[in-house]
Enzyme design. Structure first.
Site, mmCIF file in Angstrom:
data_model
loop_
_atom_site.group_PDB
_atom_site.id
_atom_site.type_symbol
_atom_site.label_atom_id
_atom_site.label_comp_id
_atom_site.label_asym_id
_atom_site.label_seq_id
_atom_site.Cartn_x
_atom_site.Cartn_y
_atom_site.Cartn_z
ATOM 1 N N HIS A 70 68.114 72.585 -1.035
ATOM 2 C CA HIS A 70 68.278 71.221 -1.106
ATOM 3 C C HIS A 70 69.234 71.011 -2.269
ATOM 4 O O HIS A 70 69.638 69.780 -2.560
ATOM 5 C CB HIS A 70 67.149 70.454 -1.082
HETATM 6 N N1 LIG Z 1 60.165 70.085 12.300
HETATM 7 C C1 LIG Z 1 60.633 68.731 12.733
HETATM 8 N N2 LIG Z 1 60.313 68.408 13.996
HETATM 9 C C2 LIG Z 1 60.724 67.330 14.342
HETATM 10 N N3 LIG Z 1 60.748 66.288 13.452
HETATM 11 C C3 LIG Z 1 60.795 66.582 12.220
HETATM 12 C C4 LIG Z 1 60.841 67.787 11.825
HETATM 13 N N4 LIG Z 1 60.758 67.674 10.246
HETATM 14 C C5 LIG Z 1 61.160 66.377 10.057
HETATM 15 N N5 LIG Z 1 61.086 65.566 11.274
HETATM 16 C C6 LIG Z 1 61.450 64.161 11.399
HETATM 17 O O1 LIG Z 1 62.380 63.888 10.328
HETATM 18 C C7 LIG Z 1 61.906 62.942 9.873
HETATM 19 C C8 LIG Z 1 62.538 62.908 8.238
HETATM 20 O O2 LIG Z 1 63.794 62.810 8.240
HETATM 21 P P1 LIG Z 1 64.648 62.940 6.651
HETATM 22 O O3 LIG Z 1 65.977 62.456 7.196
HETATM 23 O O4 LIG Z 1 63.904 61.942 5.841
HETATM 24 O O5 LIG Z 1 64.575 64.194 6.248
HETATM 25 P P2 LIG Z 1 63.713 64.922 5.273
HETATM 26 O O6 LIG Z 1 62.470 65.543 5.697
HETATM 27 O O7 LIG Z 1 63.896 64.125 3.865
HETATM 28 O O8 LIG Z 1 64.796 66.579 5.112
HETATM 29 P P3 LIG Z 1 64.405 67.613 4.275
HETATM 30 O O9 LIG Z 1 63.915 68.592 5.210
HETATM 31 O O10 LIG Z 1 65.991 67.934 3.918
HETATM 32 O O11 LIG Z 1 63.753 67.252 3.155
HETATM 33 C C9 LIG Z 1 60.319 62.749 9.675
HETATM 34 O O12 LIG Z 1 59.754 61.454 9.618
HETATM 35 C C10 LIG Z 1 60.090 63.456 11.073
HETATM 36 O O13 LIG Z 1 60.023 62.503 12.315
#
Ligand SMILES: Nc1ncnc2c1ncn2[C@@H]1O[C@H](COP(=O)(O)OP(=O)(O)OP(=O)(O)O)[C@@H](O)[C@H]1O
Ligand SMILES: [Mg+2]
Lengths: 238, 209
Positions: free
Chosen positions: A13
């Site tokens: 990241h």
């Molecule tokens: N493995 C997964 N399967 C399904 N949905 C997921 C998964 N991981 C994260 N999510 C979904 O993605 C959302 C978060 O999206 P966001 O764009 O904020 O990514 P992030 O978690 O910040 O990304 P990163 O993995 O880069 O930290 C969560 O609220 C969830 O709904």
């Protein structure tokens, strides 16, 4: 030269994190291509599909690529990038601790490991019990093949270099036996390390002046001992 | 009375407008149990989808969805990128080069999207992710289609179920994604991705009416 070795891509990241991991891994593997792909194109935190795809494409010089990631979307982005390659089999995304996995993979790639071996080296860095206690593993010793014992070799080496079996010497040692057909163990006191594992070696915390016992079994046992002895005599090129 | 490529583009524009409108809310949800970027990520992604549609709408609904998919994959930068990207990509592939989408195609496309998200993220219902909104939405869409619903009815049923599914994540402990690092402390918060899924489906349903 590097065209014959498996390459690594570090997906994170953070640009700073990817660059740092790549730097540390590359130090142990001068002939291995290690490409960082971290952060968003504007410098922000996140994973950039196009940057990852470009890194994987550029890293591959024909022997394949092992891709490591930090967490979450870095894994998913890496997997998507690999799936979108003209030949997805050319690369593999491995579930491994980022720093230890990258270093273990780099050392394996430097030693000429193929893609599967390099990927395994990265995975094996997860939760490794860094040293095996000889007292515990003594059980299996009796049943050990007599033939293997015959093709065994042993040497005692007193470390004369300044830092002992610290990171760089450990990497050199692991590398010098990487392609030898022999199981090589280094023992200091009661603790034993696998000579092919940099972490295992470093966990011995063998210092200048310590005497370690090197044992090798396998068809090239003598060769393994000779290489390690030569390396130690050169003071690990310090 | 199906959806042609122009209509699908209009539906995506409505989705982008909804994301922009709820950006702050999605950021706040993600701040509570994540890294406060979900609204930012999705807005960046959809803004890029919209500008690509402004430059020209591809010929078929499938091609429009594919453009959205590749743009989201490239631009979002968080987990939502590969997840929504895979969802749109799988739907696009499933729909092939049909020139119009009927209610059956919408239900089939949504099912393919769910399969894509699950394949990519390995989450199950109950893990407190977008799957908790999308899975019931697909089932509701299929039921509505079986009952003779048209495109608008199918999407509206999906949106209702997705909203309920998003709300159902509040008492759950997150088991996937960034929120899973919080363990029990993720209880009491709606999942950002489930919430954005519900918002998107609501805006798609309204634009398809
Ligand atoms: N493995 C997964 N399967 C399904 N949905 C997921 C998964 N991981 C994260 N999510 C979904 O993605 C959302 C978060 O999206 P966001 O764009 O904020 O990514 P992030 O978690 O910040 O990304 P990163 O993995 O880069 O930290 C969560 O609220 C969830 O709904
Ligand atoms: Mg987030």
């Amino acid at each position: 030269m590097s065209g014959e070795r498996v390459a690594l891509v570090v997906v994170s990241h953070s640009g700073g994190l990817a660059d740092g991991v790549a730097e540390v891994a590359a130090q142990m593997a001068p002939d291995v291509t290690v490409r960082p792909a971290g952060g968003l194109s504007d410098g922000g935190i996140g994973t950039d599909f196009e940057a990852v795809l470009a890194a994987v494409t550029e890293a591959d010089t024909g022997s394949g690529v092992v891709v490591l990631y930090d967490l979450g979307s870095a894994q998913m982005t890496a997997e998507m990038a690999v799936e979108s390659l003209p030949e997805p089999e050319a690369a593999v995304v491995v579930d491994a601790p980022l720093v230890e996995g990258a270093i273990a993979a780099a050392v394996s790639a430097q030693g000429g490991g193929d893609r599967a071996a390099v990927a395994d080296a990265a995975r094996a860095a997860a939760g490794r019990s860094e040293v095996t206690d000889t007292a515990e593993s003594a059980d299996g010793a009796d049943s050990e093949d007599a033939a293997a014992a015959e093709s065994g070799a042993k040497a005692e080496i007193t470390l004369a270099n300044e830092v002992g079996l610290h990171a760089r010497p450990a990497a050199l040692l692991a590398r010098c036996v990487a392609d030898v057909d022999a199981d090589v163990r280094i023992t200091l006191g009661d603790t034993e390390a696998d000579a092919r594992s940099v972490f295992s070696l470093m966990s011995l915390t063998a210092r200048k002046g310590d005497t370690v016992v090197v044992t090798a079994t396998g068809t090239q046992a003598e060769d393994a001992i000779a290489r390690i002895t030569a390396l130690a005599e050169r003071n690990f090129d310090e | 009375m199906g959806c042609d490529a122009e209509r699908v583009a209009a539906v995506l524009r409505a989705g982008g407008a909804s994301v922009a409108e709820h950006k702050a809310e999605l950021i706040e949800l993600d701040r509570a149990i994540g890294d406060a970027d979900h609204g930012e990520n999705l807005d960046r992604g959809f803004a890029a989808v919209l500008s690509s549609l402004d430059a020209g709408v591809p010929e078929t609904p499938g091609a429009v969805l594919k453009t959205a998919a590749t743009t989201l994959i490239s631009k979002v930068g968080g987990a939502a990128g590969p997840l929504y990207g895979t969802a749109f990509l799988r739907a696009a592939t499933k729909l092939g080069d049909a020139s119009e989408l009927d209610a059956a195609a919408i239900a089939t496309g949504l099912r393919a999207a769910l399969d894509g998200v699950v394949a990519r993220g390995k989450a199950e219902v109950g893990d407190a992710t977008m799957v908790d909104a999308l899975a019931p939405a697909v089932e509701a869409a299929e039921r509505s289609h079986a009952d003779g619903g048209d495109v608008a009815a199918v999407l509206s049923a999906a949106a209702d179920a997705a909203k309920e599914g998003a709300d159902s994540t509040v008492p759950l402990t997150a088991r996937k994604g960034r929120a899973s690092y919080l363990g029990e402390r993720s209880v009491g918060h709606a999942d950002p991705g489930a919430t954005s899924t519900a918002l998107l489906l609501r805006s798609f349903a309204e634009a398809a009416r």
